[in-house]
Design a protein around this motif. Structure first.
Motif, PDB file in Angstrom:
ATOM      1  N   ALA A  33      20.373  19.516 -27.982  1.00  0.00           N
ATOM      2  CA  ALA A  33      20.409  20.145 -26.925  1.00  0.00           C
ATOM      3  C   ALA A  33      21.938  19.779 -26.427  1.00  0.00           C
ATOM      4  O   ALA A  33      22.387  20.789 -25.987  1.00  0.00           O
ATOM      5  N   ILE A  34      22.387  18.703 -26.473  1.00  0.00           N
ATOM      6  CA  ILE A  34      23.590  18.275 -25.976  1.00  0.00           C
ATOM      7  C   ILE A  34      24.589  18.858 -26.834  1.00  0.00           C
ATOM      8  O   ILE A  34      25.792  19.721 -26.307  1.00  0.00           O
ATOM      9  N   LYS A  35      24.448  19.253 -28.354  1.00  0.00           N
ATOM     10  CA  LYS A  35      25.242  19.863 -29.044  1.00  0.00           C
ATOM     11  C   LYS A  35      25.425  21.041 -28.947  1.00  0.00           C
ATOM     12  O   LYS A  35      26.305  21.928 -28.622  1.00  0.00           O
ATOM     13  N   GLN A  36      24.141  21.864 -28.417  1.00  0.00           N
ATOM     14  CA  GLN A  36      24.220  23.207 -28.037  1.00  0.00           C
ATOM     15  C   GLN A  36      24.999  23.388 -26.881  1.00  0.00           C
ATOM     16  O   GLN A  36      25.769  24.410 -26.491  1.00  0.00           O
ATOM     17  N   ALA A  37      24.816  22.684 -25.883  1.00  0.00           N
ATOM     18  CA  ALA A  37      25.584  22.785 -24.631  1.00  0.00           C
ATOM     19  C   ALA A  37      26.884  22.488 -24.841  1.00  0.00           C
ATOM     20  O   ALA A  37      27.948  23.269 -24.118  1.00  0.00           O
ATOM     21  N   ASP A  38      27.559  21.541 -25.644  1.00  0.00           N
ATOM     22  CA  ASP A  38      28.860  21.497 -26.065  1.00  0.00           C
ATOM     23  C   ASP A  38      29.514  22.870 -26.488  1.00  0.00           C
ATOM     24  O   ASP A  38      30.537  23.032 -26.195  1.00  0.00           O
ATOM     25  N   GLU A  39      28.771  23.314 -27.632  1.00  0.00           N
ATOM     26  CA  GLU A  39      29.338  24.415 -28.142  1.00  0.00           C
ATOM     27  C   GLU A  39      29.345  25.802 -27.053  1.00  0.00           C
ATOM     28  O   GLU A  39      30.127  26.698 -27.028  1.00  0.00           O
ATOM     29  N   THR A  40      28.386  25.672 -26.057  1.00  0.00           N
ATOM     30  CA  THR A  40      28.512  26.935 -25.194  1.00  0.00           C
ATOM     31  C   THR A  40      29.442  26.431 -24.232  1.00  0.00           C
ATOM     32  O   THR A  40      30.112  27.613 -23.794  1.00  0.00           O
ATOM     33  N   ILE A  41      29.774  25.531 -23.655  1.00  0.00           N
ATOM     34  CA  ILE A  41      30.673  25.572 -22.733  1.00  0.00           C
ATOM     35  C   ILE A  41      31.985  25.354 -23.405  1.00  0.00           C
ATOM     36  O   ILE A  41      33.106  25.824 -22.726  1.00  0.00           O
ATOM     37  N   LEU A  70      29.198  15.488 -21.773  1.00  0.00           N
ATOM     38  CA  LEU A  70      30.375  16.428 -22.293  1.00  0.00           C
ATOM     39  C   LEU A  70      31.659  16.145 -21.656  1.00  0.00           C
ATOM     40  O   LEU A  70      32.451  17.112 -22.151  1.00  0.00           O
ATOM     41  N   GLY A  71      31.685  15.299 -20.737  1.00  0.00           N
ATOM     42  CA  GLY A  71      32.974  15.115 -19.816  1.00  0.00           C
ATOM     43  C   GLY A  71      33.706  16.474 -19.351  1.00  0.00           C
ATOM     44  O   GLY A  71      34.666  16.802 -19.355  1.00  0.00           O
ATOM     45  N   ALA A  72      32.516  16.882 -18.698  1.00  0.00           N
ATOM     46  CA  ALA A  72      32.727  18.108 -17.788  1.00  0.00           C
ATOM     47  C   ALA A  72      32.449  17.648 -16.224  1.00  0.00           C
ATOM     48  O   ALA A  72      31.967  16.687 -15.860  1.00  0.00           O
ATOM     49  N   ASP A  73      32.575  18.648 -15.451  1.00  0.00           N
ATOM     50  CA  ASP A  73      32.481  18.477 -13.975  1.00  0.00           C
ATOM     51  C   ASP A  73      31.329  19.194 -13.532  1.00  0.00           C
ATOM     52  O   ASP A  73      31.087  20.362 -13.863  1.00  0.00           O
ATOM     53  N   ILE A  84      28.208  23.769 -14.536  1.00  0.00           N
ATOM     54  CA  ILE A  84      29.258  22.821 -15.064  1.00  0.00           C
ATOM     55  C   ILE A  84      30.323  23.436 -15.537  1.00  0.00           C
ATOM     56  O   ILE A  84      30.370  24.446 -16.143  1.00  0.00           O
ATOM     57  N   TYR A  85      31.416  22.494 -15.419  1.00  0.00           N
ATOM     58  CA  TYR A  85      32.824  23.396 -15.873  1.00  0.00           C
ATOM     59  C   TYR A  85      33.474  22.296 -16.844  1.00  0.00           C
ATOM     60  O   TYR A  85      33.495  21.095 -16.391  1.00  0.00           O
ATOM     61  N   ARG A  86      34.033  22.874 -17.896  1.00  0.00           N
ATOM     62  CA  ARG A  86      35.271  22.013 -18.765  1.00  0.00           C
ATOM     63  C   ARG A  86      35.988  22.929 -19.382  1.00  0.00           C
ATOM     64  O   ARG A  86      35.605  23.692 -19.859  1.00  0.00           O
ATOM     65  N   ARG A  87      37.451  22.759 -19.108  1.00  0.00           N
ATOM     66  CA  ARG A  87      38.259  23.526 -19.921  1.00  0.00           C
ATOM     67  C   ARG A  87      38.239  23.496 -21.355  1.00  0.00           C
ATOM     68  O   ARG A  87      37.963  22.061 -21.970  1.00  0.00           O
ATOM     69  N   SER A  88      38.194  24.540 -21.799  1.00  0.00           N
ATOM     70  CA  SER A  88      38.151  24.661 -23.457  1.00  0.00           C
ATOM     71  C   SER A  88      39.376  24.488 -24.037  1.00  0.00           C
ATOM     72  O   SER A  88      40.268  24.610 -23.489  1.00  0.00           O
ATOM     73  N   LYS A  89      39.051  23.586 -25.302  1.00  0.00           N
ATOM     74  CA  LYS A  89      40.394  23.578 -26.138  1.00  0.00           C
ATOM     75  C   LYS A  89      40.624  24.625 -26.973  1.00  0.00           C
ATOM     76  O   LYS A  89      41.702  24.716 -27.847  1.00  0.00           O
TER      77      LYS A  89
END
Length: 101
Positions: A33-41, A70-73, A84-89
């Motif tokens: 689930a965390i991997k999926q959320a990481d890809e989505t964000i 995820l290192g997100a806010d 949640i928000y995280r700037r994409s690389k």
């Protein structure tokens, strides 16, 4: 990266029209689930998530745990949903331009 009040307000306004892209179910936050959320964000930068009825976590707990992983806010938590928000690389993603104080 801590968001300022103006940036949080801007992101909450943007998230208003979003549909949940990620769901926390009865298995809570598994590695998959965390991997999926990481890809989505990484694709969207700003995602709305929903906690389903079978989950042991509240939306606030899920938001905090997922953001930490995820290192997100965490932008907002209302009822069983959170944003949640995280700037994409990635370069092929249209980045959200945050306001400056």
């Amino acid at each position: 990266m801590a968001l300022t009040k103006k940036q949080t307000k801007q992101l909450r306004a943007l998230a208003n029209s979003l549909k949940p892209l990620f769901y926390v179910g009865k298995n809570d936050l598994t590695e998959a689930a965390i991997k999926q959320a990481d890809e989505t964000i990484e694709k969207h930068e700003l995602i709305k998530c929903a906690v389903q009825d079978g989950s042991e976590l509240t939306a606030k707990e899920a938001a905090e745990q997922l953001a930490e992983q995820l290192g997100a806010d965490v932008v907002q938590t209302i009822g069983n949903r959170f944003v949640i928000y995280r700037r994409s690389k990635r370069d092929d993603v249209e980045h959200i331009r945050l306001v400056r104080e």
